[in-house]
Design a protein around this motif. Sequence first.
Motif, mmCIF file in Angstrom:
data_model
loop_
_atom_site.group_PDB
_atom_site.id
_atom_site.type_symbol
_atom_site.label_atom_id
_atom_site.label_comp_id
_atom_site.label_asym_id
_atom_site.label_seq_id
_atom_site.Cartn_x
_atom_site.Cartn_y
_atom_site.Cartn_z
ATOM 1 N N LYS A 172 -39.292 47.840 -30.861
ATOM 2 C CA LYS A 172 -40.312 46.899 -31.324
ATOM 3 C C LYS A 172 -39.804 46.040 -32.474
ATOM 4 C CE LYS A 172 -43.726 47.989 -28.585
ATOM 5 N NZ LYS A 172 -44.354 46.992 -27.681
ATOM 6 N N ALA A 173 -39.011 46.622 -33.359
ATOM 7 C CA ALA A 173 -38.496 45.894 -34.515
ATOM 8 C C ALA A 173 -37.280 45.051 -34.160
ATOM 9 C CB ALA A 173 -38.138 46.877 -35.629
ATOM 10 N N GLU A 174 -36.835 45.167 -32.908
ATOM 11 C CA GLU A 174 -35.685 44.410 -32.404
ATOM 12 C C GLU A 174 -34.433 44.657 -33.250
ATOM 13 O OE1 GLU A 174 -36.905 40.355 -32.147
ATOM 14 O OE2 GLU A 174 -38.196 40.699 -30.394
ATOM 15 N N VAL A 175 -34.247 45.925 -33.592
ATOM 16 C CA VAL A 175 -33.020 46.320 -34.289
ATOM 17 C C VAL A 175 -31.880 46.323 -33.279
ATOM 18 C CG1 VAL A 175 -31.882 48.166 -35.589
ATOM 19 C CG2 VAL A 175 -34.331 47.722 -35.921
ATOM 20 N N SER A 176 -30.751 45.791 -33.630
ATOM 21 C CA SER A 176 -29.632 45.723 -32.692
ATOM 22 C C SER A 176 -29.091 47.115 -32.396
ATOM 23 C CB SER A 176 -28.513 44.849 -33.271
ATOM 24 O OG SER A 176 -27.899 45.485 -34.369
ATOM 25 N N LEU A 177 -28.577 47.283 -31.185
ATOM 26 C CA LEU A 177 -27.991 48.570 -30.803
ATOM 27 C C LEU A 177 -26.840 48.942 -31.719
ATOM 28 C CD1 LEU A 177 -27.990 48.223 -26.910
ATOM 29 C CD2 LEU A 177 -29.397 49.776 -28.268
ATOM 30 N N GLU A 178 -26.055 47.951 -32.139
ATOM 31 C CA GLU A 178 -24.909 48.213 -33.008
ATOM 32 C C GLU A 178 -25.369 48.769 -34.360
ATOM 33 O OE1 GLU A 178 -25.403 45.494 -31.280
ATOM 34 O OE2 GLU A 178 -23.813 45.693 -29.773
ATOM 35 N N ASP A 179 -26.434 48.177 -34.929
ATOM 36 C CA ASP A 179 -26.937 48.665 -36.220
ATOM 37 C C ASP A 179 -27.489 50.070 -36.098
ATOM 38 O OD1 ASP A 179 -26.225 46.327 -37.443
ATOM 39 O OD2 ASP A 179 -28.240 45.438 -37.388
ATOM 40 N N GLU A 180 -28.207 50.319 -35.013
ATOM 41 C CA GLU A 180 -28.778 51.657 -34.834
ATOM 42 C C GLU A 180 -27.686 52.678 -34.541
ATOM 43 O OE1 GLU A 180 -32.200 54.051 -35.038
ATOM 44 O OE2 GLU A 180 -31.588 52.076 -35.760
ATOM 45 N N PHE A 181 -26.637 52.237 -33.868
ATOM 46 C CA PHE A 181 -25.497 53.125 -33.609
ATOM 47 C C PHE A 181 -24.827 53.518 -34.938
ATOM 48 C CE2 PHE A 181 -21.195 54.095 -32.006
ATOM 49 C CZ PHE A 181 -21.528 54.988 -31.015
ATOM 50 N N LYS A 182 -24.729 52.570 -35.856
ATOM 51 C CA LYS A 182 -24.181 52.869 -37.183
ATOM 52 C C LYS A 182 -25.067 53.868 -37.923
ATOM 53 C CE LYS A 182 -21.894 48.376 -37.797
ATOM 54 N NZ LYS A 182 -21.902 47.093 -38.567
#
Length: 562
Positions: A172-182
């Motif tokens: 929902k917050a449109e956090v990028s996969l790369e940021d969440e992976f970090k």
Amino acid sequence: MYFIVSYYKPHDSLFIHVTYHGRVKVRTTAEQEAIKKKERAKKLAEYRAGMGLIFQKRRDQIYDDELMTVTERLLIENSDIYTLWNIRREAFTKNDWNEEHLNESYQHELVLTENCLKSNPKSYYVWYQRIWIMEHMREPDWKRELMLCSRYLNIDERNFHCWNHRRYVVQKAEVSLEDEFKYSTSKIMNNFSNYSSWHYRSRLLSTMFDKCNQETINQKKKDELDLVMNATFTDPNDTSAWFYQRWLLNARDFDSALSQVLLQEDRIILFTDRTVSLESISLHINNEIESVQWKSWQETKFSKLLFGKFKKELNEIGEIQVTIEGKVYPIYHFNKKWVYKKRKSRICYNQDQLLDQLSNYKQLIEMEPDNKWAILTAVHLMRKIDFVKFNDDILTNLNTLLEVDPLRFNYYKDLRSKYIIEYKLHELWSTEEDNEIKLKIDLSGLNLTTLSTNEYLSFFEELNLSSNCLSISLHQLSLLQNCKKLSLSSNQLESLEKFPTLDRLKVLSLRNNKLNNLQEILQLLARHKLKSLDLRENPVCNATELKIRIMEINQNLELHIE
């Protein structure tokens, strides 16, 4: 004014001394229990009164402030009463509140759920209530919700309810996969022993793999294998990283769906590398879609193994294709059969890395010979690298696991059965011509305990499964829908209750078992059109009416009982 409290425990009773204005009062355990009992009775009475009021208002469709106040008070005490959350959602949908009042109520509900999370941070119902509320809000604060997730994961990084909620909020917050992976990397580096973080990471990777090319996927898997090996050596007895590594070794391990197809007479057997929907499969004969009655062997809508029937004569066919999820696979004509098979395994892209890891885990096993995770992971690595070359070592490791981890004895026996069958299939396939499918296999005397994960057996017309240990695995025979001749001799069978119906079965050997139930044998005969049945060396052969009862069902049966 003053008072002094002291405790001591003579014998088995607890005494509380209270000195008040120089006077001592002793309160016994019995008195304390009586006070607690009164408090519990009072709370129970309040709970019953509150619930009675709530349900009466619900029946009367009165969702007023009193209802909201009482449900809130009870939920603060126990946030897992999911019915109360349901009623509060009803209030939101059935009240004709203006927009300002509705928004205030939504905000208040978020405060309520936060207060409930403070005392019960793993309540599924509270987290779901937050999702429901935010889905109905006009402008939910997703960034704040993400911060709330981070706060609770800092308190308890294994709170899988919060991890699930975070996955929803990230979208929902449109956090990028790369940021969440970090973020997942930071949580794992902070504590390798965090199964929830590893699982969350696997979900992220699965999504990332859908958007990457094969080269990127391979590089990412290499990096992950290095990370997870570091974790397993840091704490060899923790299970979290070991499970993640097993998932990683098998993640995205296919480049197409179809593995094998066989068309004979009016039947088709189809096996895929991954689970597919029955609706995603179509059979094209002479460039026209053929009507097929598809059925999975476990009667599910999604499966790897499918059986079908069609009406067209194979003699009239010039071209056959199977389409799965939009991809077309040509079927080839060979020896009066139409076949497709994909059996040539590719050399793994990171073989050197896996060999290096195998070497390291062998060293770990030498240092910790009873570490079951290192031994089992070595098995998975050897199978990934070259299961034929390492076949003997794989079986040796499994025998070791039977000794060091006896609580999972049956699991390792079943795993051993799976690997033995796969090796035998490889031996059989290595002598086939390009498009040939051999329909006979001998798996006797291998101490097999299961067939469940070897769907390739469904293609065989003749199977010799004698001298094994399949007494509790008869239900798995349901995948043998192409079988005409089957031997289950010397399998210690005591019952035929779970023997499935095999439509094509003609010859069955049950010799040298422990069968003693005549009714089960008669029921089996009633479901099959057998030409030959071998019951020799079974206790049931001593029944005087055996032959008469059997012949009443099938007069043409070739029966062997002595």
